[in-house]
Design an enzyme around this catalytic site. Structure first.
Site, PDB file in Angstrom:
ATOM      1  N   ILE A   1      -1.301   5.447   2.804  1.00 45.85           N
ATOM      2  CA  ILE A   1      -0.257   4.584   2.233  1.00 45.85           C
ATOM      3  C   ILE A   1       1.123   4.877   2.835  1.00 45.85           C
ATOM      4  CG2 ILE A   1       0.870   3.767   0.113  1.00 45.85           C
ATOM      5  CD1 ILE A   1      -2.111   3.199   0.021  1.00 45.85           C
TER       6      ILE A   1
ATOM      7  N   ASP B   1      -0.621   9.335  -4.736  1.00 47.53           N
ATOM      8  CA  ASP B   1       0.219  10.242  -5.527  1.00 47.53           C
ATOM      9  C   ASP B   1      -0.514  11.545  -5.884  1.00 47.53           C
ATOM     10  OD1 ASP B   1       2.185   8.370  -5.320  1.00 47.53           O
ATOM     11  OD2 ASP B   1       1.857   7.501  -7.303  1.00 47.53           O
TER      12      ASP B   1
ATOM     13  N   ARG C   1      11.605  14.036 -12.831  1.00 48.35           N
ATOM     14  CA  ARG C   1      11.615  12.563 -12.816  1.00 48.35           C
ATOM     15  C   ARG C   1      10.307  12.021 -13.387  1.00 48.35           C
ATOM     16  NH1 ARG C   1      11.181  10.785  -7.468  1.00 48.35           N
ATOM     17  NH2 ARG C   1      10.572   8.943  -8.593  1.00 48.35           N
TER      18      ARG C   1
ATOM     19  N   LYS D   1       4.413   6.855 -16.069  1.00 48.32           N
ATOM     20  CA  LYS D   1       5.742   6.626 -15.477  1.00 48.32           C
ATOM     21  C   LYS D   1       5.801   5.272 -14.770  1.00 48.32           C
ATOM     22  CE  LYS D   1       6.870   8.331 -11.254  1.00 48.32           C
ATOM     23  NZ  LYS D   1       7.484   7.398 -10.316  1.00 48.32           N
ATOM     24  N   ASN D   2       4.811   5.002 -13.914  1.00 46.90           N
ATOM     25  CA  ASN D   2       4.934   3.811 -13.073  1.00 46.90           C
ATOM     26  C   ASN D   2       4.690   2.514 -13.837  1.00 46.90           C
ATOM     27  OD1 ASN D   2       5.723   5.407 -10.995  1.00 46.90           O
ATOM     28  ND2 ASN D   2       3.745   5.429  -9.946  1.00 46.90           N
TER      29      ASN D   2
ATOM     30  N   ARG E   1      14.353   4.428  -7.371  1.00 51.26           N
ATOM     31  CA  ARG E   1      13.909   3.393  -6.465  1.00 51.26           C
ATOM     32  C   ARG E   1      13.344   2.186  -7.218  1.00 51.26           C
ATOM     33  NH1 ARG E   1      12.446   1.873  -1.463  1.00 51.26           N
ATOM     34  NH2 ARG E   1      10.760   0.470  -1.920  1.00 51.26           N
TER      35      ARG E   1
ATOM     36  N   ARG F   1      10.469   2.542   3.030  1.00 50.29           N
ATOM     37  CA  ARG F   1       9.894   1.825   1.875  1.00 50.29           C
ATOM     38  C   ARG F   1      10.478   0.409   1.831  1.00 50.29           C
ATOM     39  NH1 ARG F   1       9.211   5.995  -3.143  1.00 50.29           N
ATOM     40  NH2 ARG F   1       7.949   4.286  -3.924  1.00 50.29           N
ATOM     41  N   PRO F   2       9.938  -0.485   2.690  1.00 47.04           N
ATOM     42  CA  PRO F   2      10.474  -1.846   2.757  1.00 47.04           C
ATOM     43  C   PRO F   2      10.162  -2.642   1.491  1.00 47.04           C
ATOM     44  CG  PRO F   2       8.478  -1.656   4.094  1.00 47.04           C
ATOM     45  CD  PRO F   2       8.789  -0.283   3.590  1.00 47.04           C
ATOM     46  N   ILE F   3      10.934  -3.730   1.245  1.00 44.50           N
ATOM     47  CA  ILE F   3      10.604  -4.608   0.108  1.00 44.50           C
ATOM     48  C   ILE F   3      10.405  -6.054   0.575  1.00 44.50           C
ATOM     49  CG2 ILE F   3      11.680  -3.179  -1.685  1.00 44.50           C
ATOM     50  CD1 ILE F   3      13.963  -5.327  -1.690  1.00 44.50           C
ATOM     51  N   ASP F   4      10.006  -6.181   1.857  1.00 42.71           N
ATOM     52  CA  ASP F   4       9.827  -7.534   2.404  1.00 42.71           C
ATOM     53  C   ASP F   4       8.811  -8.351   1.606  1.00 42.71           C
ATOM     54  OD1 ASP F   4       8.143  -5.443   3.704  1.00 42.71           O
ATOM     55  OD2 ASP F   4       7.137  -7.192   4.548  1.00 42.71           O
ATOM     56  N   GLN F   5       7.778  -7.707   1.060  1.00 40.03           N
ATOM     57  CA  GLN F   5       6.754  -8.471   0.325  1.00 40.03           C
ATOM     58  C   GLN F   5       7.261  -8.934  -1.043  1.00 40.03           C
ATOM     59  OE1 GLN F   5       3.762  -9.419   1.854  1.00 40.03           O
ATOM     60  NE2 GLN F   5       4.948  -8.551   3.541  1.00 40.03           N
TER      61      GLN F   5
ATOM     62  N   CYS G   1      13.010   6.795   1.601  1.00 36.24           N
ATOM     63  CA  CYS G   1      13.005   7.959   0.732  1.00 36.24           C
ATOM     64  C   CYS G   1      12.159   9.031   1.359  1.00 36.24           C
ATOM     65  CB  CYS G   1      12.519   7.610  -0.651  1.00 36.24           C
ATOM     66  SG  CYS G   1      10.771   7.561  -0.727  1.00 36.24           S
TER      67      CYS G   1
HETATM   68  N1  EPU Z   1       5.128  -2.051   1.627  1.00 35.18           N
HETATM   69  C1  EPU Z   1       5.601  -2.938   2.546  1.00 35.18           C
HETATM   70  N2  EPU Z   1       6.414  -3.959   2.116  1.00 35.18           N
HETATM   71  C2  EPU Z   1       6.757  -4.119   0.816  1.00 35.18           C
HETATM   72  C3  EPU Z   1       6.261  -3.196  -0.125  1.00 35.18           C
HETATM   73  C4  EPU Z   1       5.439  -2.164   0.311  1.00 35.18           C
HETATM   74  O1  EPU Z   1       5.318  -2.826   3.739  1.00 35.18           O
HETATM   75  O2  EPU Z   1       7.487  -5.079   0.500  1.00 35.18           O
HETATM   76  C5  EPU Z   1       4.249  -0.951   2.064  1.00 35.18           C
HETATM   77  C6  EPU Z   1       4.848   0.424   1.814  1.00 35.18           C
HETATM   78  O3  EPU Z   1       5.690   0.827   2.875  1.00 35.18           O
HETATM   79  C7  EPU Z   1       3.630   1.290   1.652  1.00 35.18           C
HETATM   80  C8  EPU Z   1       2.601   0.347   1.005  1.00 35.18           C
HETATM   81  O4  EPU Z   1       3.072  -0.977   1.260  1.00 35.18           O
HETATM   82  O5  EPU Z   1       3.148   1.669   2.902  1.00 35.18           O
HETATM   83  C9  EPU Z   1       2.397   0.513  -0.486  1.00 35.18           C
HETATM   84  O6  EPU Z   1       3.669   0.476  -1.162  1.00 35.18           O
HETATM   85  P1  EPU Z   1       3.802  -0.008  -2.672  1.00 35.18           P
HETATM   86  O7  EPU Z   1       4.724  -1.169  -2.693  1.00 35.18           O
HETATM   87  O8  EPU Z   1       2.458  -0.150  -3.268  1.00 35.18           O
HETATM   88  O9  EPU Z   1       4.553   1.239  -3.329  1.00 35.18           O
HETATM   89  P2  EPU Z   1       5.698   1.185  -4.410  1.00 35.18           P
HETATM   90  O10 EPU Z   1       5.468   0.064  -5.352  1.00 35.18           O
HETATM   91  O11 EPU Z   1       7.023   1.307  -3.759  1.00 35.18           O
HETATM   92  C10 EPU Z   1       4.383   2.609  -6.164  1.00 35.18           C
HETATM   93  C11 EPU Z   1       4.626   3.883  -6.904  1.00 35.18           C
HETATM   94  C12 EPU Z   1       4.498   5.067  -5.974  1.00 35.18           C
HETATM   95  C13 EPU Z   1       3.102   5.043  -5.330  1.00 35.18           C
HETATM   96  C14 EPU Z   1       2.860   3.698  -4.656  1.00 35.18           C
HETATM   97  C15 EPU Z   1       1.456   3.550  -4.122  1.00 35.18           C
HETATM   98  C16 EPU Z   1       6.190   3.135  -8.575  1.00 35.18           C
HETATM   99  C17 EPU Z   1       7.555   3.185  -9.142  1.00 35.18           C
HETATM  100  N3  EPU Z   1       5.967   3.839  -7.478  1.00 35.18           N
HETATM  101  O12 EPU Z   1       5.398   2.555  -5.164  1.00 35.18           O
HETATM  102  O13 EPU Z   1       4.601   6.209  -6.798  1.00 35.18           O
HETATM  103  O14 EPU Z   1       3.016   6.070  -4.370  1.00 35.18           O
HETATM  104  O15 EPU Z   1       3.072   2.631  -5.604  1.00 35.18           O
HETATM  105  O16 EPU Z   1       0.526   3.707  -5.126  1.00 35.18           O
HETATM  106  O17 EPU Z   1       5.315   2.485  -9.142  1.00 35.18           O
HETATM  107  C18 EPU Z   1       5.167   8.376  -7.402  1.00 35.18           C
HETATM  108  O18 EPU Z   1       4.917   8.068  -8.570  1.00 35.18           O
HETATM  109  O19 EPU Z   1       5.368   9.561  -7.025  1.00 35.18           O
HETATM  110  C19 EPU Z   1       5.234   7.333  -6.384  1.00 35.18           C
HETATM  111  C20 EPU Z   1       5.807   7.501  -5.197  1.00 35.18           C
END
Ligand code: EPU
Length: 428
Positions: free
Chosen positions: A327, A305, A397, A22-23, A93, A122-126, A117
Site C-alpha cells: 500500500i 497498518d 494519536r 480510530k479510522n 490528515r 499521500r495523494p487525494i486525486d481519487q 507524511c
Molecule cells: N491513493 C491514491 N490517490 C488517492 C488516495 C489514495 O493514489 O486519492 C493511494 C495511496 O497513495 C495509497 C493507496 O492509494 O498508496 C491507499 O490509500 P488510502 O486512500 O486507502 O489510505 P488513506 O485513506 O489515506 C487509510 C487509513 C490508514 C491506512 C490506509 C490503508 C485513515 C484515517 N487512515 O488511509 O491508516 O493505512 O487507509 O488501509 O483511515 C493508520 O491508521 O495508521 C493509517 C495510516
C-alpha cells in the site's frame, strides 16, 4: 515531551478491552455535519485524533456535549462555516473528510491540502475525481483545497486505486446528491461498512458497502441519530501480536472476530493459538515462532497498518520471513530502530527480508509514526531489560490508554517526562 520506559521480557497475561475504531471515528465525526441536527456517537476512542476532529467541529460552530469518556452528543444544526481553519485541519490528515461532508451538506468546502507524511506520498486525486464526477469544481490556493458545486448530481465513478479515504469521501458527498451514484472499485475495510451504516442511520440510502460496488440513492434531507462505532481492528491486532511475541495468554475483549480474520490466520501460522468467542478472542503461544511471507493488501487482504507489528514478531521467528508492503511507499522507517535491538532485517524498496534472531536487546528508540511506534513498544515488551520509546505523541494519536492497558496485562511500562535538553533549557 514524554517517552515510554519499558522493562520487557515478561509474558503478557490477563484481559484487555479494545476501544472504538480510530479510522471509523475520524470519518463519522465529520459525517455528523450531514445530519444538520443532533447525533450521539458512542464507543469513540479517547485518542488525540478524535480530539482534533472534535476541535474542528466545535470551531465550525457545532455544539458538542460530553456524555461520558466515550460518548459525545454533537449538534451540527448551527454550523454555517464551510472552511476548516488551517491550523486545525493540519493537525490530522483525515481532516480531508470535512471536504466530503461540507460539500455534501452546503455544496462547498475548503480544507488545508493534506501533505505527504511519514508513509510516503499521500495523494487525494481519487477523492477529487469523485467530487468532480458529482459536479463539483476544485481549486488549490495558498495550500488550501476548495470544492464547490451549485447542485451535486449522482454519477458513476470508477476509482483507479482502491482507497479507503476516497471511498468514504465520495459517500459523504453523494448521500444528498440528486439521483443515483455508483462507486466502483471501492475499499471494503470494516470501517467503510461502519460509515455506510452510520449514514443510513442518518437517513441516507447507501447499499453494497463491504463489496466492490456501492450504490447510493440521494436523499433530500438527513437527520440525527445514535450510533456506536465498531471496535478497532488494528488496536486488537496489536494486542494479539503483543500476546504472541511475549508467549503470553490474553483475552482480547470487545472485538468483532470476523474483522480480525486476515490477522488471525497469519498469527496462527506464526505459532499463536487463537480461540474465538462471540465478541472476544483468547490469544496464547506455547511453541516457537514460525517464519511467514506476508503482502499487505486492501481488505480482506492483510492490513498495512499491522505490517510494522508483524515485522517485530517475525524478528524472533525460527527462519526467514518476507514482508512486502503493497500500500505505502515508505513504511519501513522503523527498521533501523529494530536493527539497534539486534534484529536482522534487510529492506529493499517495499520488501523486507527478516532473518529470525534468538532475542531482541533493549534499546532507546524513536517512533516515526503511529503503527511504527506501537511496533517498537511491542518490541520493547519482548526484549529482556529496559527500553525507551520516544516521540510517543504519534502512538497516542491512535491507542487509547496504552500504558494502563498494558499494565493491566502485567507489563512494566511507564510514561515519563523527558528532561529538556541543554539548548531547550537555555531557551526556557
Ligand atoms: N491513493 C491514491 N490517490 C488517492 C488516495 C489514495 O493514489 O486519492 C493511494 C495511496 O497513495 C495509497 C493507496 O492509494 O498508496 C491507499 O490509500 P488510502 O486512500 O486507502 O489510505 P488513506 O485513506 O489515506 C487509510 C487509513 C490508514 C491506512 C490506509 C490503508 C485513515 C484515517 N487512515 O488511509 O491508516 O493505512 O487507509 O488501509 O483511515 C493508520 O491508521 O495508521 C493509517 C495510516
Amino acid at each position: 515531551m514524554e517517552k515510554f520506559v519499558i522493562h520487557g521480557g515478561k509474558p503478557l497475561v490477563g484481559e484487555v478491552e479494545i476501544s472504538g475504531a480510530k479510522n471509523a471515528a475520524v470519518a463519522i465525526l465529520p459525517a455528523t455535519i450531514l445530519a444538520g441536527g443532533k447525533c450521539v456517537i458512542e464507543n469513540l476512542p479517547n485518542i488525540s485524533d478524535v480530539s482534533a476532529s472534535v476541535d474542528i467541529l466545535s470551531a465550525m460552530g457545532a455544539h458538542v456535549r460530553v456524555i461520558n469518556k466515550h460518548t459525545l452528543e454533537i449538534d451540527t444544526a448551527h454550523i454555517t462555516a464551510t472552511s476548516v481553519p488551517n491550523e486545525l485541519s493540519r493537525q490530522m490528515r483525515a481532516s480531508y473528510y470535512f471536504l466530503g461532508a461540507l460539500l455534501g451538506r452546503f455544496g462547498k468546502a475548503t480544507v488545508a491540502m493534506p501533505g505527504g507524511c511519514n508513509l510516503g506520498p499521500r495523494p487525494i486525486d481519487q477523492h477529487l475525481k469523485a467530487f468532480v464526477a458529482l459536479g463539483a469544481k476544485d481549486s488549490v490556493e495558498y495550500g488550501m483545497i476548495s470544492v464547490e458545486s451549485d447542485s451535486l448530481r449522482g454519477e458513476d465513478v470508477f476509482f483507479d486505486t482502491v482507497s479507503v479515504g476516497a471511498t468514504i469521501n465520495a459517500m459523504l458527498a453523494a448521500v444528498m446528491a440528486e439521483g443515483q451514484t455508483v462507486l466502483e472499485n471501492v475499499a471494503k475495510e470494516p470501517h467503510i461498512v461502519d460509515v455506510a451504516n452510520f449514514l443510513n442511520m442518518m437517513g441516507a440510502d447507501v447499499r453494497g458497502a463491504g463489496t466492490d460496488v456501492i450504490k447510493i440513492r440521494g436523499v433530500k434531507q438527513m437527520h440525527g441519530c445514535t450510533y456506536s462505532i465498531i471496535p478497532d481492528q488494528i488496536e486488537a491486532g496489536s494486542y494479539m501480536v503483543a500476546a504472541t511475541i511475549t508467549g503470553g495468554n490474553v483475552l482480547i475483549k470487545n472485538v468483532i472476530p470476523k474483522h480480525l480474520e486476515p490477522i488471525t490466520s497469519k498469527l496462527e501460522k506464526a505459532g499463536a493459538t487463537i480461540e474465538e468467542f462471540d465478541d472476544s478472542l483468547r490469544v496464547y503461544r506455547t511453541g516457537d515462532l514460525e517464519p511467514l511471507n506476508i503482502k499487505t493488501m486492501p481488505h480482506p487482504g492483510f492490513p498495512t497498518d499491522m505490517q510494522p507489528l508483524m515485522t517485530v514478531l517475525l524478528t524472533l521467528a525460527k527462519g526467514t520471513s518476507i514482508i512486502t508492503e503493497g500500500i505505502w511507499e515508505n513504511r519501513f522507517r522503523y527498521v533501523d530502530e529494530l536493527t539497534r535491538m539486534g534484529a536482522n532485517i534487510q529492506v529493499d524498496g517495499r520488501v523486507a527480508v527478516i532473518e529470525g534472531v534468538q532475542e531482541l536487546l533493549p534499546a532507546p528508540m524513536r517512533a516515526a509514526d503511529l503503527r511504527a511506534g506501537a511496533a517498537l513498544v511491542v518490541a520493547a515488551l519482548a526484549a529482556n531489560g529496559v527500553s525507551e520509546v520516544d516521540e510517543i505523541c504519534h502512538i497516542e494519536r491512535g491507542y487509547e490508554d496504552i500504558v494502563e492497558k498494558l499494565r493491566g496485562l502485567g507489563a512494566d511500562i511507564k510514561r515519563v517526562e523527558k528532561p529538556a535538553g541543554v539548548l531547550r533549557q537555555a531557551a526556557l
